[in-house]
Design a protein around this motif. Structure first.
Motif, PDB file in Angstrom:
ATOM      1  N   GLU A 189     -13.105 -36.578 -15.537  1.00 30.22           N
ATOM      2  CA  GLU A 189     -13.630 -36.652 -14.174  1.00 30.22           C
ATOM      3  C   GLU A 189     -12.593 -36.167 -13.164  1.00 30.22           C
ATOM      4  N   MET A 190     -11.316 -36.374 -13.483  1.00 30.94           N
ATOM      5  CA  MET A 190     -10.252 -35.969 -12.567  1.00 30.94           C
ATOM      6  C   MET A 190     -10.167 -34.453 -12.460  1.00 30.94           C
ATOM      7  N   THR A 191     -10.258 -33.750 -13.603  1.00 31.88           N
ATOM      8  CA  THR A 191     -10.211 -32.283 -13.525  1.00 31.88           C
ATOM      9  C   THR A 191     -11.505 -31.723 -12.939  1.00 31.88           C
ATOM     10  N   ALA A 192     -12.607 -32.448 -13.135  1.00 33.12           N
ATOM     11  CA  ALA A 192     -13.864 -32.033 -12.496  1.00 33.12           C
ATOM     12  C   ALA A 192     -13.731 -32.121 -10.975  1.00 33.12           C
ATOM     13  N   ALA A 193     -13.008 -33.159 -10.514  1.00 31.97           N
ATOM     14  CA  ALA A 193     -12.779 -33.321  -9.074  1.00 31.97           C
ATOM     15  C   ALA A 193     -11.914 -32.186  -8.532  1.00 31.97           C
ATOM     16  N   ALA A 196     -14.092 -29.194  -8.102  1.00 34.20           N
ATOM     17  CA  ALA A 196     -14.904 -29.354  -6.895  1.00 34.20           C
ATOM     18  C   ALA A 196     -14.086 -29.070  -5.644  1.00 34.20           C
ATOM     19  N   ARG A 197     -12.820 -29.511  -5.676  1.00 35.01           N
ATOM     20  CA  ARG A 197     -11.944 -29.307  -4.510  1.00 35.01           C
ATOM     21  C   ARG A 197     -11.728 -27.833  -4.219  1.00 35.01           C
ATOM     22  N   VAL A 198     -11.608 -27.035  -5.290  1.00 36.91           N
ATOM     23  CA  VAL A 198     -11.373 -25.598  -5.083  1.00 36.91           C
ATOM     24  C   VAL A 198     -12.672 -24.797  -5.057  1.00 36.91           C
ATOM     25  N   GLY A 199     -13.809 -25.509  -5.162  1.00 30.49           N
ATOM     26  CA  GLY A 199     -15.112 -24.867  -5.023  1.00 30.49           C
ATOM     27  C   GLY A 199     -15.554 -24.040  -6.204  1.00 30.49           C
ATOM     28  N   VAL A 200     -15.199 -24.501  -7.421  1.00 31.07           N
ATOM     29  CA  VAL A 200     -15.555 -23.766  -8.637  1.00 31.07           C
ATOM     30  C   VAL A 200     -16.422 -24.651  -9.536  1.00 31.07           C
ATOM     31  N   ASP A 201     -17.446 -24.066 -10.139  1.00 33.80           N
ATOM     32  CA  ASP A 201     -18.266 -24.783 -11.108  1.00 33.80           C
ATOM     33  C   ASP A 201     -17.376 -25.274 -12.249  1.00 33.80           C
ATOM     34  N   ALA A 204     -17.290 -23.194 -15.489  1.00 33.57           N
ATOM     35  CA  ALA A 204     -16.554 -21.943 -15.261  1.00 33.57           C
ATOM     36  C   ALA A 204     -15.057 -22.218 -15.156  1.00 33.57           C
ATOM     37  N   PHE A 205     -14.727 -23.363 -14.539  1.00 36.15           N
ATOM     38  CA  PHE A 205     -13.337 -23.790 -14.381  1.00 36.15           C
ATOM     39  C   PHE A 205     -12.696 -23.991 -15.758  1.00 36.15           C
ATOM     40  N   ALA A 210      -9.374 -22.185 -20.399  1.00 33.34           N
ATOM     41  CA  ALA A 210      -9.245 -21.970 -21.845  1.00 33.34           C
ATOM     42  C   ALA A 210      -8.691 -20.586 -22.164  1.00 33.34           C
ATOM     43  N   GLU A 211      -9.024 -19.616 -21.333  1.00 30.72           N
ATOM     44  CA  GLU A 211      -8.556 -18.248 -21.560  1.00 30.72           C
ATOM     45  C   GLU A 211      -7.043 -18.124 -21.421  1.00 30.72           C
ATOM     46  N   GLN A 212      -6.445 -19.085 -20.716  1.00 30.53           N
ATOM     47  CA  GLN A 212      -4.997 -19.057 -20.500  1.00 30.53           C
ATOM     48  C   GLN A 212      -4.239 -19.949 -21.491  1.00 30.53           C
ATOM     49  N   ILE A 213      -4.964 -20.637 -22.353  1.00 29.05           N
ATOM     50  CA  ILE A 213      -4.363 -21.584 -23.293  1.00 29.05           C
ATOM     51  C   ILE A 213      -4.329 -20.957 -24.680  1.00 29.05           C
TER      52      ILE A 213
END
Length: 252
Positions: A189-193, A196-201, A204-205, A210-213
């Motif tokens: 929930e924290m990363t979902a928040a 939301a703060r940066v305005g990204v689904d 998609a976030f 994952a592409e950078q990991i």
């Protein structure tokens, strides 16, 4: 339940990493004190721990309040038994760029993460040193290495690493180890928040992250819970003062 069952305390255990950790420790045979600010919110985690065949106790506590922490630990000792495992996981976000960050945004994050870990550890270590055995795991973050919009959170998580190393030095002779886990991107929930703060689904976030990991996926709360399970085990008795980055690769 055996009289020899060890008691573990997990803060911020109503959801996310804390909940997964509480359930995993129950599976490992610990009795678990499920701590969070709202005691009622701990009910689902308690039920999940009990499904693993372990005893569990919901405990409402503000980890930044010294008197409430002392009372909570006394209650845990009385109702479950003397706690010898502590997972300091409670945390909050108050993200903002430095020039926009308020005094309250700074104080709230430092208070919960750093002061909270200090107060909980000070209260629980008395039981650990008396028992001659203990395990402390502090939840840091890859943000300890710096993260835009998180000067408060980054400072708190970096502080927890120094806190951990000093605990290892001071408490080692009592049979107590202290280690920190620094998670990378964990889907909670924290990363979902944050999304939301940066305005990204959020989906998609996660995909972008994952592409950078290197392992090409984001982490789960269970990934962290598994690492906690090792660090609190007998097998990890010679591991202390370490910061383990659980981030799917060598870089944050």
């Amino acid at each position: 339940m055996s009289e020899n069952t060890k008691v573990a305390v997990v803060t911020g255990a109503a959801r996310g990493i804390g909940a997964a950790t509480a359930v995993r420790l129950g599976r490992e045979g610990f009795a678990v004190a499920v701590c969070d600010l709202d005691e009622a919110a701990c009910a689902a985690t308690v039920q999940a721990v009990e499904k693993e065949g372990a005893r569990a106790l919901a405990v409402g506590v503000d980890v930044s309040d010294s008197e409430r922490v002392e009372a909570a630990v006394e209650r845990i000792a009385a109702e479950l038994g003397p706690p010898v495992v502590l997972v300091n996981n409670a945390g909050i976000l108050r993200d903002n760029l430095l020039f926009k960050m308020s005094d309250d945004d700074w104080d709230a994050v430092i208070s919960v993460h750093l002061r909270g870990a200090f107060l909980m550890t000070r209260a629980v270590q008395a039981h650990m040193t008396k028992a001659g055995w203990g395990r402390i795991v502090n939840l840091s973050s890859t943000s300890a290495l710096g993260n835009r919009g998180q000067v408060n959170y980054s400072a708190a998580k970096a502080g927890l690493q120094g806190f951990t190393k000093t605990l290892a030095i001071e408490l080692g002779k009592f049979g107590v180890t202290a280690n920190a886990i620094a998670p990378g991107f964990i889907a909670t929930e924290m990363t979902a928040a944050t999304a939301a703060r940066v305005g990204v689904d959020f989906e998609a976030f996660k995909t972008a992250a994952a592409e950078q990991i290197p392992v090409r996926r984001v982490g789960t709360p269970e990934d962290i819970a598994g690492t906690v399970a090792f660090l609190v085990s007998e097998d990890a008795g010679f591991v202390s003062g370490q910061v383990v980055y659980v981030a799917g690769g060598p870089k944050a």
